[in-house]
Design an enzyme around this catalytic site. Sequence first.
Site, PDB file in Angstrom:
ATOM      1  N   LYS A   3      41.572  65.659  74.864  1.00  0.00           N
ATOM      2  CA  LYS A   3      43.101  65.300  74.506  1.00  0.00           C
ATOM      3  C   LYS A   3      43.650  64.642  75.915  1.00  0.00           C
ATOM      4  CE  LYS A   3      44.290  68.515  70.842  1.00  0.00           C
ATOM      5  NZ  LYS A   3      45.072  69.340  70.322  1.00  0.00           N
ATOM      6  N   LYS A  56      35.282  65.373  62.707  1.00  0.00           N
ATOM      7  CA  LYS A  56      35.751  66.447  61.940  1.00  0.00           C
ATOM      8  C   LYS A  56      37.099  66.077  61.305  1.00  0.00           C
ATOM      9  CE  LYS A  56      38.999  69.104  64.756  1.00  0.00           C
ATOM     10  NZ  LYS A  56      39.415  70.209  64.026  1.00  0.00           N
ATOM     11  N   LYS A  59      44.073  67.227  61.683  1.00  0.00           N
ATOM     12  CA  LYS A  59      45.279  66.706  61.492  1.00  0.00           C
ATOM     13  C   LYS A  59      45.852  65.744  62.297  1.00  0.00           C
ATOM     14  CE  LYS A  59      46.966  71.575  61.794  1.00  0.00           C
ATOM     15  NZ  LYS A  59      47.911  72.416  62.676  1.00  0.00           N
TER      16      LYS A  59
HETATM   17  P1  ATP Z   1      43.260  69.696  63.880  1.00  0.00           P
HETATM   18  O1  ATP Z   1      41.919  69.547  64.664  1.00  0.00           O
HETATM   19  O2  ATP Z   1      42.744  69.539  62.497  1.00  0.00           O
HETATM   20  O3  ATP Z   1      44.146  68.437  64.340  1.00  0.00           O
HETATM   21  P2  ATP Z   1      43.765  72.106  65.184  1.00  0.00           P
HETATM   22  O4  ATP Z   1      42.397  72.611  65.641  1.00  0.00           O
HETATM   23  O5  ATP Z   1      45.028  71.651  66.013  1.00  0.00           O
HETATM   24  O6  ATP Z   1      43.736  71.064  64.103  1.00  0.00           O
HETATM   25  P3  ATP Z   1      45.202  74.580  64.035  1.00  0.00           P
HETATM   26  O7  ATP Z   1      46.028  74.353  63.036  1.00  0.00           O
HETATM   27  O8  ATP Z   1      45.429  75.174  65.239  1.00  0.00           O
HETATM   28  O9  ATP Z   1      44.566  72.996  64.021  1.00  0.00           O
HETATM   29  O10 ATP Z   1      43.661  74.908  63.330  1.00  0.00           O
HETATM   30  C1  ATP Z   1      43.547  76.188  62.406  1.00  0.00           C
HETATM   31  C2  ATP Z   1      42.287  76.343  62.318  1.00  0.00           C
HETATM   32  O11 ATP Z   1      41.510  75.470  61.431  1.00  0.00           O
HETATM   33  C3  ATP Z   1      41.546  76.468  63.490  1.00  0.00           C
HETATM   34  O12 ATP Z   1      40.695  77.774  63.422  1.00  0.00           O
HETATM   35  C4  ATP Z   1      40.403  75.750  63.640  1.00  0.00           C
HETATM   36  O13 ATP Z   1      39.159  75.751  64.087  1.00  0.00           O
HETATM   37  C5  ATP Z   1      40.142  75.149  61.897  1.00  0.00           C
HETATM   38  N1  ATP Z   1      39.766  74.025  61.774  1.00  0.00           N
HETATM   39  C6  ATP Z   1      40.450  72.655  62.234  1.00  0.00           C
HETATM   40  N2  ATP Z   1      39.830  71.747  61.934  1.00  0.00           N
HETATM   41  C7  ATP Z   1      38.670  71.765  61.049  1.00  0.00           C
HETATM   42  C8  ATP Z   1      37.627  71.576  60.189  1.00  0.00           C
HETATM   43  N3  ATP Z   1      37.615  70.066  60.146  1.00  0.00           N
HETATM   44  N4  ATP Z   1      36.828  72.129  59.716  1.00  0.00           N
HETATM   45  C9  ATP Z   1      36.859  73.527  59.670  1.00  0.00           C
HETATM   46  N5  ATP Z   1      37.899  74.258  60.541  1.00  0.00           N
HETATM   47  C10 ATP Z   1      38.820  73.573  61.009  1.00  0.00           C
END
Ligand code: ATP
Length: 328
Positions: free
Chosen positions: A112, A194, A197
């Site tokens: 990041k 992956k 969001k």
């Molecule tokens: P992103 O990486 O999608 O921007 P984030 O990690 O900021 O998301 P959070 O909303 O805080 O998103 O994550 C919620 C949950 O979703 C966490 O447990 C994270 O590990 C899981 N997660 C995020 N992306 C994936 C993915 N591509 N596959 C499986 N689990 C995921």
Amino acid sequence: MKKRIFSGAQPTGNLHIGNYLGALKNWVALQNEYESFFCIVNLHAVTVAQEPKVLRQKTLDLARIYLASGIDPQISTVYVQSDVSEHSELAWILNCVARIGELERMTQFKDKSRVRGENVSAGLLVYPTLMASDILLYKTDLVPVGHDQKQHLEITRDLATRFNRDYGETFKIPDAFISPTGAKILSLADAAKKMSKSDENLNGSIFLLDDADIIQKKIKRAVTDSGTNIKFDESRPAINNLLTIYQLLTGKTAEECEANFAGKGYGNLKSELAETVVEFLRPFQERVKQIDDGELEKILKTGAEKARSIARETLKTVYERMGIVGAR
Ligand code: ATP
Ligand code: LTN
């Protein structure tokens, strides 16, 4: 006494099917067996700039998504992180336990901060200490998360262990719960990444609130691999990913999925998958709409009270162990 689970998601962007399959689906499955805490981590969200109006709205929207996914507020505690100020208080203590070097080595921080250049908040560096605080306040046994959070769980364990060594046994050392399937759903547009969001390419993610038309288009355009047969195979990540989503949403075994697509082509896989996703999300989106604002407010208020009563006890012990006293 039931064992405890704690998990959370940030009220930023839009939740996608990866967040659901990697995290929320497991929360729902575990909530009967464990005493569960599901938090909307709005203080983590502000480690990068957020529009206040949007953040406010997304916080409540995320609570609706938790409930529509099947989290039952009668048995699980659902609340907003900022409602329980103990999270920030313990995070400060853990900032004093953590070392700058170990925080700088976190891959999420490195990724990041690389894209942000100079514009990196100190909050982004200490993001893991706030996350550790979330988990440790509740003497959590298990933390169900996607694969990308593995390193954050490791630092949580390290901080807890270090505190216990220096001040006496205080924190429970939590374990990550990372499901063998679905913990890393890949982008539909690029199977080397992956689903995320924050991905600028919206075609890579199926959002939980996408309508049927968009879902069909995104799946139709999804990248595939060379070869033709439809089998689970890590060396063909794009097809493996589509099959994994299909498997998790239908509840079929891997063998059943492969048998279902034996002799069929990628076109069939995509159209059946699109139908499966649409049929899964239709009732989910209905439930999101039906959640009453007043009811939601009550759930979050009750959740915060329950969480606070536990968090306060842990924080009290921490302060006592460290010799932090004042007039109160
Ligand atoms: P992103 O990486 O999608 O921007 P984030 O990690 O900021 O998301 P959070 O909303 O805080 O998103 O994550 C919620 C949950 O979703 C966490 O447990 C994270 O590990 C899981 N997660 C995020 N992306 C994936 C993915 N591509 N596959 C499986 N689990 C995921
Ligand atoms: N960093 C997590 C969100 C999060 C979390 C937590 C997850 C914050 N605090 C405590 C589990 C337990 C993420 O998914 N981005």
